[in-house]
Structure formats: C-alpha cells, structure tokens
Design an enzyme around this catalytic site. Structure first.
Site, PDB file in Angstrom:
ATOM      1  N   ARG A 167       0.836  -1.221   0.000  1.00  0.00           N
ATOM      2  CA  ARG A 167       0.000   0.000   0.000  1.00  0.00           C
ATOM      3  C   ARG A 167       0.862   1.259   0.000  1.00  0.00           C
ATOM      4  O   ARG A 167       0.380   2.355  -0.283  1.00  0.00           O
ATOM      5  CB  ARG A 167      -0.963  -0.009   1.204  1.00  0.00           C
ATOM      6  CG  ARG A 167      -1.859   1.215   1.289  1.00  0.00           C
ATOM      7  CD  ARG A 167      -3.100   1.047   2.171  1.00  0.00           C
ATOM      8  NE  ARG A 167      -2.889   0.204   3.325  1.00  0.00           N
ATOM      9  CZ  ARG A 167      -2.245   0.568   4.440  1.00  0.00           C
ATOM     10  NH1 ARG A 167      -1.746   1.790   4.534  1.00  0.00           N
ATOM     11  NH2 ARG A 167      -2.107  -0.260   5.447  1.00  0.00           N
TER      12      ARG A 167
ATOM     13  N   TYR B 227     -16.367  19.211 -13.278  1.00  0.00           N
ATOM     14  CA  TYR B 227     -16.802  17.813 -13.333  1.00  0.00           C
ATOM     15  C   TYR B 227     -17.969  17.568 -12.393  1.00  0.00           C
ATOM     16  O   TYR B 227     -18.016  18.081 -11.275  1.00  0.00           O
ATOM     17  CB  TYR B 227     -15.614  16.893 -12.997  1.00  0.00           C
ATOM     18  CG  TYR B 227     -16.002  15.455 -12.886  1.00  0.00           C
ATOM     19  CD1 TYR B 227     -16.735  14.835 -13.899  1.00  0.00           C
ATOM     20  CD2 TYR B 227     -15.660  14.701 -11.764  1.00  0.00           C
ATOM     21  CE1 TYR B 227     -17.111  13.515 -13.800  1.00  0.00           C
ATOM     22  CE2 TYR B 227     -16.034  13.374 -11.657  1.00  0.00           C
ATOM     23  CZ  TYR B 227     -16.764  12.784 -12.672  1.00  0.00           C
ATOM     24  OH  TYR B 227     -17.145  11.480 -12.559  1.00  0.00           O
TER      25      TYR B 227
ATOM     26  N   ASP C 185      -7.146  20.784 -12.364  1.00  0.00           N
ATOM     27  CA  ASP C 185      -7.597  19.508 -12.912  1.00  0.00           C
ATOM     28  C   ASP C 185      -7.318  19.555 -14.407  1.00  0.00           C
ATOM     29  O   ASP C 185      -7.966  20.275 -15.163  1.00  0.00           O
ATOM     30  CB  ASP C 185      -9.092  19.304 -12.624  1.00  0.00           C
ATOM     31  CG  ASP C 185      -9.595  17.956 -13.145  1.00  0.00           C
ATOM     32  OD1 ASP C 185      -9.034  17.438 -14.137  1.00  0.00           O
ATOM     33  OD2 ASP C 185     -10.561  17.415 -12.563  1.00  0.00           O
TER      34      ASP C 185
ATOM     35  N   LYS D 218      -9.116   8.997 -18.681  1.00  0.00           N
ATOM     36  CA  LYS D 218      -9.543   9.633 -19.937  1.00  0.00           C
ATOM     37  C   LYS D 218      -8.417   9.608 -20.976  1.00  0.00           C
ATOM     38  O   LYS D 218      -7.859   8.568 -21.243  1.00  0.00           O
ATOM     39  CB  LYS D 218     -10.009  11.060 -19.638  1.00  0.00           C
ATOM     40  CG  LYS D 218     -10.939  11.180 -18.443  1.00  0.00           C
ATOM     41  CD  LYS D 218     -12.316  10.653 -18.781  1.00  0.00           C
ATOM     42  CE  LYS D 218     -13.350  10.952 -17.713  1.00  0.00           C
ATOM     43  NZ  LYS D 218     -13.456  10.005 -16.640  1.00  0.00           N
TER      44      LYS D 218
HETATM   45  N1  PLP Z   1     -11.980  15.279 -13.425  1.00  0.00           N
HETATM   46  C1  PLP Z   1     -12.618  15.397 -14.589  1.00  0.00           C
HETATM   47  C2  PLP Z   1     -12.484  16.670 -15.366  1.00  0.00           C
HETATM   48  C3  PLP Z   1     -13.408  14.351 -15.078  1.00  0.00           C
HETATM   49  O1  PLP Z   1     -14.054  14.493 -16.243  1.00  0.00           O
HETATM   50  C4  PLP Z   1     -13.528  13.162 -14.313  1.00  0.00           C
HETATM   51  C5  PLP Z   1     -14.340  12.024 -14.775  1.00  0.00           C
HETATM   52  O2  PLP Z   1     -15.099  12.140 -15.731  1.00  0.00           O
HETATM   53  C6  PLP Z   1     -12.838  13.086 -13.101  1.00  0.00           C
HETATM   54  C7  PLP Z   1     -12.071  14.150 -12.694  1.00  0.00           C
HETATM   55  C8  PLP Z   1     -12.945  11.863 -12.231  1.00  0.00           C
HETATM   56  O3  PLP Z   1     -12.164  10.839 -12.740  1.00  0.00           O
HETATM   57  P1  PLP Z   1     -12.370   9.298 -12.395  1.00  0.00           P
HETATM   58  O4  PLP Z   1     -13.659   8.877 -13.040  1.00  0.00           O
HETATM   59  O5  PLP Z   1     -11.151   8.640 -12.966  1.00  0.00           O
HETATM   60  O6  PLP Z   1     -12.450   9.155 -10.924  1.00  0.00           O
END
Ligand code: PLP
Length: 388
Positions: free
Chosen positions: A50, A106, A175, A200
C-alpha cells in the site's frame, strides 16, 4: 531521457523507462506484491504494497517527465481521478479553511463541496469563464481550477489566477484531465498541483481507471502520498502497467484526436440545428484566445446543443462510428446527451462529443450523416455505411 528541447513523441515513448538491463524487457512487467522481502530494519523503497510498488515507480516517473520535462517533480498515482482529487483536497484543507472551486466543473464536484462543507471547510464557487474565481480568492487556502471545464469547455487564464492566488497566500491545483500534459502543463503555468483523471485521454483506451497528482514541492507531494497511504486509494499494478504502456502512444493519440475534434467542430459550425458549439480550437470560440496562449493541443472534446432531447437522441442513434457512452478521451469516439445524468447545468439537447482516433473523414461523414438523419422525418435518409 528527457530534455526540454525533446519532442513530445520522443518523451512519450521513452517516459519512465528504467536503464536497459540485459535480458530484461524494456518496460518491466507488473509487480504483484502485497509485501516484499524485508529482513531487518524496515527501510524502503519497497516494504508494503500500500506504500510503494516498483510498477508505480516507473509510471510515476513517466508521468512526471510528461508533466515537467527535464525537471525534478514528484508524482503520486491513484486508483481513479476522484481519488487523486480527494487526496489534494483532503491533504491540504482542514476545518476553517476556505477553498475556491469552479461551479461548472466535473459532475462529482458538488458532492465534493457537500463533503468539504460537512468537514467545516468553506467552499466558494464561481464559473470558469472570465477568470470569475479570481474575485473569491481573498482569504482562501486553495484555488481549484478545471480548464477546459467539463462539459462546458470554458477556459480560464491559469497563469493569471495562479499569480493572484499566490499573492493572496493560496495554493493552486489544476484539474488537467481534459488537456493531458501534452495539451497543457499546469506546473509551468504556475500551479502547485497538476491533478488528473488518467481514465480519460492520458491512458486513452477506455479500459482502466487511474488518477495522478504531480507537484514540484516535495512537502506537498508528501502530504498527498500520506493521504494515499491513509485511505488506501492505490492503483493496481496491472492498471499501472497498462497505463504506462498506453503513455507511449499519447502524442499520436493526442494529435489525431485533437485534429479530429477540430474537424468535427468545423463540420458542425454553421449547421442550422446546432447551437452553443464549443471547442477551444475553433478560432471563433470564446475560449480560443486564452486557450491558444496556454494550451499546446486543444483536446478531443466538442460540445454543442441540438434543439431538444428527442433530436439529440435521434442524432446519437444515427451514429455508427461513435459509441453512446459517457467519459471521453478514448481512441474510439464517444458521445452522449449529458442531460441524462442531471447535475450539469446544460440544456436537454446538449451533446458532449469525444473525438477518437478514427480517420477524420470517416468520423466527420458519420457525424454529418447522423445529423441529417436526426433532422429528416423517419425513413428519408439512407443507412450510414461506415468505411472503416
Ligand atoms: N476530473 C474530470 C475533469 C473528469 O471528467 C472526471 C471524470 O469524468 C474526473 C475528474 C474523475 O475521474 P475518475 O472517473 O477517474 O475518478
């Protein structure tokens, strides 16, 4: 193997590879281990699964080389993008602190706001466009930016916001999911944390969930790493290895997918039934000016409105090369009617389209055919014949 003058493709194919060892593979295979042989004093690097894993080490080095070529940075990988986001927020904020977040990012962010408020943290929100978060920075401990925003594709000026935040004593996290480090480098633009869902475009095949945080400051990285240890939101070795393998094609995918996104956006531009068309690469897009200053590729996402829900559903049904699926950034194009989830402030006919790595002409033809089919009364349009 990286230098600031090296091309992105070269960096991507070599990122994170260890020194060659005779009879060993170029990219060592995944190491599956809950614990490691550890006689005597429990010193690192590999003690318990971990805390650390050699497969993470290679991947984290690779991501670091992409995030900040030629620089010493630290990357911490996670089981998902949300695990990475939570790690920054939870390791940096405590009761009584103020965080400034976007109100158009998001979809899971409102849940995050709710949880932070329950912990006694003040959450201030403003839209991404027009650097509106700037007005809320005074007294904040952390500024959270998402640019381009998902799904609205608004862009804010990271350099300007980071300067304002630092002057006010706040840290800055970006982000960077939509752009990937080949689209923009948040640390170079002044951020303290570059955070992403690597589910993504970064890994790009729609088959793993993963996230990461990269920072220059080892102390900030230590806090993020500590949080990972506490909550145990660790990536699996197999996912980590697949991610590293996928990074080798990042530049190829990012180039093809952003070119395809622009081609789709240009094909949609001027269609009577399309409104609110957004893609940061379109010269007439409200985001284009700032995007062109801070982005090196404009990403694979295009968003637009069709007149209503039924029209949008007909369009999605008419696509043959594009899967009706959520998420974005994969080599296979996807699109969805975003309003089906609730939560995003978007019209019922709003489509989020993620361009894949198909041949651009085929993709554009499929989109135009589906638009024609959606506009025409049933039976008026011949079935689409995908060419690839
Ligand atoms: N940040 C953005 C801009 C996203 O579009 C997403 C998911 O669609 C996330 C974070 C979260 O990612 P995860 O689904 O890998 O937890």
């Amino acid at each position: 193997m990286t230098g600031t003058t090296q091309g992105d493709g070269t960096t991507a194919v070599r990122a994170g590879l260890p020194e060659p060892v005779k009879y060993e593979p170029t990219l060592p295979g995944p190491v599956f281990a809950a614990h490691f042989h550890l006689p005597g004093e429990p010193t690192g690097p590999y003690t318990y699964g971990r805390d650390e894993n050699p497969t993470w080490t290679h991947l984290e080095r690779a991501i670091g080389e992409l995030e900040a070529p030629g620089e010493a940075v630290e990357t911490v990988t996670f089981a998902s993008g949300m695990a990475a986001i939570s790690a920054v927020l939870m390791s940096q904020l405590k009761a009584g602190d103020v965080v400034v977040m976007p109100d158009d990012g998001y979809q899971a962010l409102p849940l995050v706001h709710e949880q932070l408020r329950a912990f006694g943290i003040e959450v201030r929100t403003a839209p991404t466009a027009g650097d509106a978060q700037a007005a809320l920075i005074d007294g904040a401990r952390l500024l959270w930016i998402e640019t381009p925003s998902n799904p609205g594709l608004d862009v804010c000026d990271v350099r300007r916001l980071a300067e304002l935040a630092h002057a006010a004593g706040a840290l800055v996290a970006v982000d960077n999911t939509l752009a990937t480090p080949l689209g923009q480098r948040p640390l170079e633009l002044g951020a303290d944390f570059s955070v992403a869902s690597d589910t993504k475009g970064m890994t790009g095949h729609g088959d793993i969930l993963l996230g990461h945080v990269t920072c220059r400051d080892p102390q900030l990285a230590a806090g993020v790493r500590r949080w990972r240890k506490i909550v145990g939101a660790i990536p699996g070795p197999m996912e980590s290895w697949l991610a590293h393998r996928s990074l080798a094609t990042l530049q190829l995918r990012a180039d093809r997918q952003s070119a395809n996104a622009l081609a789709v956006a240009q094909a949609l531009n001027g269609r009577a039934e399309v409104s609110g068309l957004r893609h940061p690469g379109l010269p007439n897009d409200p985001s284009h000016k700032i995007a062109a200053q801070q982005m090196r590729r404009f990403g694979c996402v295009v968003s637009f409105n069709l007149p209503d829900r039924a029209h949008a559903e007909r369009f999605l049904n008419g696509l043959r090369l594009v899967d009706d699926a959520t998420s974005f950034g994969g080599v296979r194009s996807t699109a969805e009617r975003r309003g089906r989830w609730g939560g995003d402030a978007v019209p019922e006919g709003f489509i989020r389209f993620s361009a894949g790595a198909e041949d651009g002409d085929d993709l554009v033809a499929d989109v135009l055919h589906a638009l024609d089919a959606a506009a025409a009364p049933a039976g008026d349009v011949s079935p689409s014949t995908p060419t690839a």
